[in-house]
Design a protein around this motif. Structure first.
Motif, PDB file in Angstrom:
ATOM      1  N   SER A  22      31.473  45.139  38.775  1.00 57.78           N
ATOM      2  CA  SER A  22      31.751  44.050  37.833  1.00 57.78           C
ATOM      3  C   SER A  22      30.481  43.606  37.116  1.00 57.78           C
ATOM      4  O   SER A  22      30.518  43.259  35.932  1.00 57.78           O
ATOM      5  CB  SER A  22      32.396  42.870  38.559  1.00 57.78           C
ATOM      6  OG  SER A  22      31.532  42.341  39.544  1.00 57.78           O
TER       7      SER A  22
ATOM      8  N   GLY B 226      44.834  37.059  39.585  1.00 56.57           N
ATOM      9  CA  GLY B 226      44.880  38.494  39.823  1.00 56.57           C
ATOM     10  C   GLY B 226      44.629  39.240  38.528  1.00 56.57           C
ATOM     11  O   GLY B 226      44.140  38.661  37.563  1.00 56.57           O
ATOM     12  N   PRO B 227      44.962  40.497  38.474  1.00 57.71           N
ATOM     13  CA  PRO B 227      44.711  41.280  37.259  1.00 57.71           C
ATOM     14  C   PRO B 227      45.684  40.918  36.139  1.00 57.71           C
ATOM     15  O   PRO B 227      46.620  40.150  36.331  1.00 57.71           O
ATOM     16  CB  PRO B 227      44.918  42.715  37.743  1.00 57.71           C
ATOM     17  CG  PRO B 227      45.871  42.589  38.903  1.00 57.71           C
ATOM     18  CD  PRO B 227      45.526  41.294  39.568  1.00 57.71           C
TER      19      PRO B 227
ATOM     20  N   GLN C 299      46.735  37.178  34.845  1.00 59.29           N
ATOM     21  CA  GLN C 299      46.315  36.216  35.864  1.00 59.29           C
ATOM     22  C   GLN C 299      44.803  36.072  35.951  1.00 59.29           C
ATOM     23  O   GLN C 299      44.287  35.478  36.889  1.00 59.29           O
ATOM     24  CB  GLN C 299      46.876  36.628  37.241  1.00 59.29           C
ATOM     25  CG  GLN C 299      48.392  36.812  37.276  1.00 59.29           C
ATOM     26  CD  GLN C 299      49.142  35.568  36.854  1.00 59.29           C
ATOM     27  OE1 GLN C 299      49.303  35.298  35.673  1.00 59.29           O
ATOM     28  NE2 GLN C 299      49.585  34.797  37.821  1.00 59.29           N
TER      29      GLN C 299
ATOM     30  N   LYS D 148      33.315  35.380  45.058  1.00 59.44           N
ATOM     31  CA  LYS D 148      33.340  36.834  45.251  1.00 59.44           C
ATOM     32  C   LYS D 148      34.738  37.384  45.012  1.00 59.44           C
ATOM     33  O   LYS D 148      34.907  38.448  44.407  1.00 59.44           O
ATOM     34  CB  LYS D 148      32.841  37.198  46.652  1.00 59.44           C
ATOM     35  CG  LYS D 148      31.346  37.033  46.829  1.00 59.44           C
ATOM     36  CD  LYS D 148      30.817  37.750  48.068  1.00 59.44           C
ATOM     37  CE  LYS D 148      31.259  37.137  49.346  1.00 59.44           C
ATOM     38  NZ  LYS D 148      30.601  37.755  50.525  1.00 59.44           N
ATOM     39  N   ASP D 149      35.754  36.664  45.495  1.00 59.09           N
ATOM     40  CA  ASP D 149      37.131  37.119  45.305  1.00 59.09           C
ATOM     41  C   ASP D 149      37.498  37.112  43.824  1.00 59.09           C
ATOM     42  O   ASP D 149      38.155  38.037  43.327  1.00 59.09           O
ATOM     43  CB  ASP D 149      38.078  36.220  46.097  1.00 59.09           C
ATOM     44  CG  ASP D 149      39.464  36.825  46.234  1.00 59.09           C
ATOM     45  OD1 ASP D 149      39.564  37.929  46.803  1.00 59.09           O
ATOM     46  OD2 ASP D 149      40.438  36.210  45.768  1.00 59.09           O
ATOM     47  N   THR D 150      37.047  36.086  43.105  1.00 56.96           N
ATOM     48  CA  THR D 150      37.310  36.014  41.669  1.00 56.96           C
ATOM     49  C   THR D 150      36.643  37.176  40.937  1.00 56.96           C
ATOM     50  O   THR D 150      37.271  37.850  40.108  1.00 56.96           O
ATOM     51  CB  THR D 150      36.803  34.674  41.100  1.00 56.96           C
ATOM     52  OG1 THR D 150      37.544  33.607  41.682  1.00 56.96           O
ATOM     53  CG2 THR D 150      36.959  34.621  39.591  1.00 56.96           C
TER      54      THR D 150
ATOM     55  N   ALA E  57      35.840  40.025  42.085  1.00 61.68           N
ATOM     56  CA  ALA E  57      36.410  41.313  42.486  1.00 61.68           C
ATOM     57  C   ALA E  57      37.816  41.534  41.932  1.00 61.68           C
ATOM     58  O   ALA E  57      38.205  42.672  41.664  1.00 61.68           O
ATOM     59  CB  ALA E  57      36.437  41.412  44.009  1.00 61.68           C
ATOM     60  N   LYS E  58      38.578  40.444  41.741  1.00 62.58           N
ATOM     61  CA  LYS E  58      40.007  40.617  41.473  1.00 62.58           C
ATOM     62  C   LYS E  58      40.509  40.016  40.169  1.00 62.58           C
ATOM     63  O   LYS E  58      41.523  40.492  39.632  1.00 62.58           O
ATOM     64  CB  LYS E  58      40.815  39.997  42.628  1.00 62.58           C
ATOM     65  CG  LYS E  58      40.562  40.621  43.983  1.00 62.58           C
ATOM     66  CD  LYS E  58      41.353  39.893  45.063  1.00 62.58           C
ATOM     67  CE  LYS E  58      41.090  40.477  46.447  1.00 62.58           C
ATOM     68  NZ  LYS E  58      41.821  39.731  47.508  1.00 62.58           N
ATOM     69  N   SER E  59      39.874  38.964  39.665  1.00 65.54           N
ATOM     70  CA  SER E  59      40.531  38.252  38.562  1.00 65.54           C
ATOM     71  C   SER E  59      39.578  37.805  37.462  1.00 65.54           C
ATOM     72  O   SER E  59      39.884  36.871  36.721  1.00 65.54           O
ATOM     73  CB  SER E  59      41.294  37.035  39.115  1.00 65.54           C
ATOM     74  OG  SER E  59      40.440  36.180  39.846  1.00 65.54           O
TER      75      SER E  59
END
Length: 438
Positions: A136, A309-310, A313, A379-381, A383-385
């Protein structure tokens, strides 16, 4: 990138107009010299609560580098309000620092000037290889198909920070997950001189970041697949109106926020004047302003419905700071060694801890120090969204034109003038007319 004031459009246009006569892009890592091997000049962007706070973070690390290498680094922390224009002046004149921070959204624009050293595979190997960095972060280092213009230094994402006590007092049980819930919570918080949230309404880049995310959530984009500006589609217009309506219609932002451009929204949240804050990696800034980590919670930025999410989202742009080498450096080897030092596992832990950002270096990011609840959300954001802003040559003009259009719409809202679909489309049409035609 961190939030900035608008850079002058004319300066950006001049820089790109001169790109063909600058040092040139290309895949070669050539350029620079080693005429001054014992010194470097470093322009650092203002990451902390003040320039002095940044100096306190950075100077011990620069002293450490000097002790290891014998190379003295002259530090200048440049305010965001000045940084882009300073860089553009340097790229057109050929007179700049050896190493500099750039907002990652500027990577493709500055790459087009030819003023920065290209980081091809051979150059990356000198600092340990490209595969040390997370995908990213690498996605915001320049245009596809060209060697990156810079190396990731700090990674950031937007999150929703909320005041636990203010939520409890207002009877709000959980942080909002959708924008409808956000507005409902904001109205409950907007009382007794306090407000639901705050925005940097006079900050074009901050405006662009939010407008871009809202557009993605509406399935829209500001550019066509072949890179042409497309600012007036229904999805974009709806997105910008929804953002400005937080002040104009929903009344969860104080009208005075139309003048905010210098992180005042962070200060308002830290001082308990607002119950929510949408910001990039804010923990260190809040701590420096006296707000205890126990006083607030952190959650993903809301989406239109469902969970982040992707696709539609998406809830953040890929924010961050990249480290670039000026192509005309007179200490090429030392500059490369400095980039290697700043992106080493050890320094990545130190620097990203200081700024509550996420290391873009995989090994450092995996360190237990970055497993806090706040970092877990960021980190989750990432990686995913989260998505990168458009990596097009005219990205900096895009930020200035659209960000200023939104700034003007916030000014209308603050003055009580109606913000309608037509007025939003008119403002965005004007912004698109400011973009280059080719």
């Amino acid at each position: 990138m961190r939030s900035i004031r608008a850079a002058a459009t004319g300066a950006v246009m001049l820089s790109l107009a001169l790109a063909a006569s600058a040092c040139g892009g290309g895949s070669s890592a050539g350029g620079g010299s080693n005429d001054s091997p014992k010194e470097l000049t470093y322009w650092a962007s203002n990451q902390g609560a003040s320039i002095e706070a940044d100096k306190k973070v950075l100077q011990p690390e620069l002293d450490k580098f000097e002790k290891q290498t014998g190379i003295k680094v002259k530090l200048e922390v440049v305010p965001w309000s000045d940084l882009l224009n300073r860089i553009l002046t340097a790229t057109t004149s050929g007179q700049g620092p050896d190493v500099l921070n750039i907002g990652n959204t500027w990577s493709a624009s500055l790459q087009a000037t030819g003023g920065l050293l290209p980081w091809d595979d051979e150059q990356f190997e000198k600092i340990g290889g490209k595969d040390r960095f997370v995908d990213s972060a690498l996605g915001s280092t320049g245009a596809q198909g060209q060697p990156p213009a810079a190396v990731p230094l700090y990674s950031m994402a937007y999150a929703l920070y909320y005041n636990k006590q203010m939520f409890a007092d207002a009877g709000i049980d959980a942080p909002p997950a959708t924008w409808d819930e956000f507005v409902i919570a904001g109205k409950k918080l907007s009382k007794d001189g306090n407000w639901g949230t705050a925005m940097e309404g006079s900050n074009p880049s901050e405006n662009v970041h939010h407008a871009y995310v809202f557009a993605k959530q509406h399935g829209a984009d500001f550019f066509t697949a072949d890179g042409k500006p497309d600012f007036t589609g229904d999805g974009v217009v709806t997105a910008v109106k929804q953002y400005v309506d937080l002040m104009a219609k929903d009344k969860v932002i104080a009208p005075g926020n139309a003048e905010y451009a210098q992180n005042q929204s962070v200060s308002d949240f830290a001082k308990g004047r607002t119950g929510m804050l949408l910001w990039q990696s804010a923990s260190a800034n809040l701590k420096s302003q006296g707000m205890s980590e126990d006083a607030y919670g952190i959650a993903p930025v809301p989406v239109q419905s469902g969970t982040p999410g992707p696709g539609k989202q998406v809830n953040s742009m890929v924010a961050g700071i990249n480290l670039a080498v000026f192509r005309n450096t007179d200490n090429l080897d030392g500059a490369t060694e400095f980039v290697k030092f700043m992106t080493s596992d050890a320094e990545q832990k130190i620097l990203n801890t200081a700024y509550s950002s996420i290391p873009p270096v995989k090994a450092a990011q995996a360190d237990p120090a970055f497993n806090t609840p706040a970092n877990a959300v960021l980190k989750d954001t990432l990686a995913k969204s989260a998505v990168a802003l458009p990596q097009v040559p005219y990205e900096s003009q895009f930020e200035t034109a659209v960000g200023t259009a939104v700034k003007d719409l916030f000014a209308d809202a603050a003055a009580g003038r109606p913000v309608t679909t037509d007025s939003v489309k008119t403002a965005l049409t004007k912004a698109q007319q400011q973009m280059p035609t080719k």
